[in-house]
Motif scaffolding. Structure first.
Motif, PDB file in Angstrom:
ATOM      1  N   TYR A 188       0.755  -1.170  -0.177  1.00 25.59           N
ATOM      2  CA  TYR A 188      -0.055   0.014   0.073  1.00 25.59           C
ATOM      3  C   TYR A 188       1.014   1.228  -0.032  1.00 25.59           C
ATOM      4  CZ  TYR A 188      -4.021  -2.807   1.223  1.00 25.59           C
ATOM      5  OH  TYR A 188      -5.175  -3.597   1.355  1.00 25.59           O
ATOM      6  N   SER A 189       0.481   2.513  -0.423  1.00 28.05           N
ATOM      7  CA  SER A 189       1.022   3.656  -0.731  1.00 28.05           C
ATOM      8  C   SER A 189       1.318   3.992   0.893  1.00 28.05           C
ATOM      9  CB  SER A 189       0.404   4.618  -1.208  1.00 28.05           C
ATOM     10  OG  SER A 189       0.865   6.053  -1.402  1.00 28.05           O
ATOM     11  N   GLY A 190       2.533   4.360   1.257  1.00 33.47           N
ATOM     12  CA  GLY A 190       2.726   4.851   2.637  1.00 33.47           C
ATOM     13  C   GLY A 190       3.270   3.673   3.668  1.00 33.47           C
ATOM     14  N   THR A 191       3.343   2.328   3.049  1.00 29.42           N
ATOM     15  CA  THR A 191       3.750   1.352   3.778  1.00 29.42           C
ATOM     16  C   THR A 191       5.343   1.531   4.182  1.00 29.42           C
ATOM     17  OG1 THR A 191       2.370  -0.273   2.928  1.00 29.42           O
ATOM     18  CG2 THR A 191       4.275  -1.262   3.775  1.00 29.42           C
ATOM     19  N   THR A 192       5.873   1.561   5.308  1.00 25.20           N
ATOM     20  CA  THR A 192       7.088   1.258   5.569  1.00 25.20           C
ATOM     21  C   THR A 192       7.947   0.199   5.283  1.00 25.20           C
ATOM     22  OG1 THR A 192       6.868   0.577   7.870  1.00 25.20           O
ATOM     23  CG2 THR A 192       6.887   3.029   7.346  1.00 25.20           C
ATOM     24  N   VAL A 193       8.891   0.045   4.505  1.00 21.47           N
ATOM     25  CA  VAL A 193       9.549  -1.288   3.742  1.00 21.47           C
ATOM     26  C   VAL A 193      11.029  -1.417   4.094  1.00 21.47           C
ATOM     27  CG1 VAL A 193       9.816  -2.632   1.634  1.00 21.47           C
ATOM     28  CG2 VAL A 193       7.683  -1.078   1.952  1.00 21.47           C
ATOM     29  N   ARG A 194      11.534  -2.168   4.582  1.00 22.46           N
ATOM     30  CA  ARG A 194      12.800  -2.547   5.065  1.00 22.46           C
ATOM     31  C   ARG A 194      13.332  -3.133   3.702  1.00 22.46           C
ATOM     32  NH1 ARG A 194      16.674  -2.998   9.273  1.00 22.46           N
ATOM     33  NH2 ARG A 194      18.316  -4.932   8.816  1.00 22.46           N
ATOM     34  N   VAL A 195      14.479  -2.757   3.108  1.00 25.44           N
ATOM     35  CA  VAL A 195      15.046  -3.444   1.934  1.00 25.44           C
ATOM     36  C   VAL A 195      16.443  -4.070   2.654  1.00 25.44           C
ATOM     37  CG1 VAL A 195      15.926  -3.040  -0.233  1.00 25.44           C
ATOM     38  CG2 VAL A 195      14.188  -1.724   0.652  1.00 25.44           C
ATOM     39  N   GLU A 196      16.597  -5.343   2.230  1.00 26.64           N
ATOM     40  CA  GLU A 196      17.712  -6.038   2.408  1.00 26.64           C
ATOM     41  C   GLU A 196      18.257  -6.620   1.073  1.00 26.64           C
ATOM     42  OE1 GLU A 196      16.933  -9.185   5.240  1.00 26.64           O
ATOM     43  OE2 GLU A 196      16.597  -7.436   6.937  1.00 26.64           O
ATOM     44  N   ALA A 197      19.766  -6.671   1.035  1.00 28.69           N
ATOM     45  CA  ALA A 197      20.123  -7.311  -0.481  1.00 28.69           C
ATOM     46  C   ALA A 197      21.398  -8.087  -0.206  1.00 28.69           C
ATOM     47  CB  ALA A 197      20.430  -6.197  -1.491  1.00 28.69           C
ATOM     48  N   THR A 198      21.616  -9.115  -1.026  1.00 25.54           N
ATOM     49  CA  THR A 198      22.824  -9.867  -1.190  1.00 25.54           C
ATOM     50  C   THR A 198      23.125 -10.025  -2.605  1.00 25.54           C
ATOM     51  OG1 THR A 198      21.316 -11.747  -1.216  1.00 25.54           O
ATOM     52  CG2 THR A 198      21.929 -11.238   0.823  1.00 25.54           C
ATOM     53  N   CYS A 199      24.450 -10.016  -2.942  1.00 27.23           N
ATOM     54  CA  CYS A 199      24.945  -9.952  -4.292  1.00 27.23           C
ATOM     55  C   CYS A 199      25.901 -11.093  -4.428  1.00 27.23           C
ATOM     56  CB  CYS A 199      25.431  -8.551  -4.691  1.00 27.23           C
ATOM     57  SG  CYS A 199      24.539  -7.093  -4.594  1.00 27.23           S
ATOM     58  N   LYS A 200      25.768 -12.023  -5.443  1.00 27.65           N
ATOM     59  CA  LYS A 200      26.495 -13.163  -5.625  1.00 27.65           C
ATOM     60  C   LYS A 200      26.993 -13.482  -7.217  1.00 27.65           C
ATOM     61  CE  LYS A 200      25.162 -15.754  -1.487  1.00 27.65           C
ATOM     62  NZ  LYS A 200      24.646 -17.024  -1.048  1.00 27.65           N
ATOM     63  N   ARG A 201      28.114 -13.263  -7.332  1.00 27.01           N
ATOM     64  CA  ARG A 201      28.466 -13.747  -9.073  1.00 27.01           C
ATOM     65  C   ARG A 201      27.786 -12.940 -10.011  1.00 27.01           C
ATOM     66  NH1 ARG A 201      27.744 -18.363  -6.243  1.00 27.01           N
ATOM     67  NH2 ARG A 201      25.830 -18.716  -7.568  1.00 27.01           N
ATOM     68  N   SER A 202      27.780 -11.618  -9.687  1.00 29.27           N
ATOM     69  CA  SER A 202      27.030 -10.720 -10.467  1.00 29.27           C
ATOM     70  C   SER A 202      27.870  -9.358 -10.762  1.00 29.27           C
ATOM     71  CB  SER A 202      25.495 -10.233 -10.095  1.00 29.27           C
ATOM     72  OG  SER A 202      24.859 -11.225  -9.584  1.00 29.27           O
ATOM     73  N   LYS A 203      27.224  -8.515 -11.988  1.00 24.52           N
ATOM     74  CA  LYS A 203      28.060  -7.408 -12.188  1.00 24.52           C
ATOM     75  C   LYS A 203      27.818  -6.553 -11.194  1.00 24.52           C
ATOM     76  CE  LYS A 203      28.517  -8.091 -17.224  1.00 24.52           C
ATOM     77  NZ  LYS A 203      30.088  -8.340 -16.952  1.00 24.52           N
TER      78      LYS A 203
END
Length: 368
Positions: free
Chosen positions: A90-105
């Motif tokens: 929904y618009s206004g939702t607070t979102v935590r973003v987590e990321a992992t990167c493997k074997r990528s540019k």
């Protein structure tokens, strides 16, 4: 998105993925498959809700909401801007973003997080380290996979356990160990070093067919796909649980045992759980049919001096051999030598990471 094209991944404790799969089978999900890290199946949002409610052995339930190729941060910018975020949040939702990167540019997780957060902000969401829902971005071999953590807090947090003892056994791990020990809810269970009562209460819940998540909220309740009416239909009414007691716990620590009693009461299981404050030396076999003794004794890693624990394990073995004919015994410990000190005919299960160490489930056949 249809009712069956959502890829759902239930995270399992490492090493216990095969033990989680039978829960899916019991729920009727015959096409679910286990692999590294957990169990995967295809389904819809209603299945996501049901799995969060029902699964006892899972840690999290993740829903894959999309994937695309990105060879650069600029490409990630473009694809993230195009992604239909409003179908999930929904618009206004607070979102935590987590990321992992493997074997990528794209190899810098922080930079990837910034790009995705920017796209979410443009779409009306509010990126936040304390977001009410977590978006997991996995970039592997230049494929970006977006998954939502639909559980929120770890699923071992059932919602009715407040009192916690020293070095507690997590509820989902206890449920999987019970399953590995052959427990199906039809027999009595005893834990002679029960701490805050995790094994005893978990066994009682399984026997009563209670939903693991009945007492808590989930992150999916904040998502755009959530339907409160349909979700309510998935929640089973809880009837009053009546005795006599079939699940037994004892511990020499009065304060910890008081917590176990309170935990059972909040779970609605007081009538079938019998907790007594007494040392192992005063352990007595309960009246009635034989069942399962399952125990997570101290093993020197965080509690107790390991050298002084051999006598404790020997005493446990003596009590089992002299009083518990016909019962099976299951012991969780990080020290095979301590398990062997019981003198019981134990077989050793696979190593399971737990609390920064490895533990094993040792178990016997019915004692003669």
């Amino acid at each position: 998105m249809t009712d069956t094209d959502l890829e759902i991944f239930a995270v399992a404790p490492p090493g216990l993925e095969p033990a989680l799969l039978p829960e899916f089978r019991a729920l009727g999900y015959k096409d679910a498959r286990y692999g590294a890290g957990g169990v995967t199946m295809m389904g819809g949002w209603a299945d996501v809700w049901r799995l969060n409610l029902e699964l006892r052995g899972a840690t999290k339930v993740l829903a894959r909401i999309g994937s695309f190729r990105a060879m650069s941060l600029a490409g990630l910018d473009h694809r993230a801007d195009e992604f239909p975020w409003d179908e999930t949040f929904y618009s206004g939702t607070t979102v935590r973003v987590e990321a992992t990167c493997k074997r990528s540019k794209i190899y810098h997780a922080g930079a990837a997080i910034e790009r995705v957060e920017r796209a979410l902000l443009k779409a009306g969401m509010k990126p936040s380290a304390d977001g009410e829902v977590t978006l997991k971005v996995r970039i592997e071999q230049n494929i970006v996979t977006l998954s939502v953590d639909t559980s929120g807090e770890s699923l071992h947090k059932r919602g009715h356990k407040e009192a916690v003892g020293k070095a507690p056994m997590r509820e989902n791990l206890a449920a999987l160990f019970l399953r590995q020990a052959g427990y199906d809810g039809a027999e009595p269970v005893l834990d002679p070093m029960c701490g805050s009562g995790t094994f005893v209460i978990e066994a009682a819940e399984i026997a009563e067919g209670l939903q693991a998540g009945r007492s808590r909220r989930f992150a999916f309740e904040t998502l755009a796909s959530f339907d409160a009416v349909d979700y309510k239909a998935l929640r089973r009414a809880v009837s009053v649980v009546k005795g006599p007691a079939r699940f037994f716990g004892s511990d020499r620590d009065a304060g910890t045992l008081k917590g176990a009693v309170a935990n059972a009461d909040r779970a609605g299981l007081s009538a079938i759980c019998d907790f007594q404050c007494k040392p192992l030396s005063e352990l007595k076999r309960p009246d009635g049919a034989a069942g399962l003794v399952i125990v997570n004794p101290p093993y020197g890693g965080r509690i107790g001096d390991k050298k002084q624990l051999y006598a404790l394990y020997a005493s446990l073995g003596t009590a089992m051999k002299t009083q518990f004919s016909g019962w099976r015994v299951a012991i969780v410990t990080s020290e095979p030598g301590l398990a062997q000190a019981t003198g019981l005919p134990l077989s050793q299960g696979p190593a399971i990471p737990h609390g920064g160490m490895k533990v094993w489930l040792f178990q016997t056949p019915p004692l003669k």
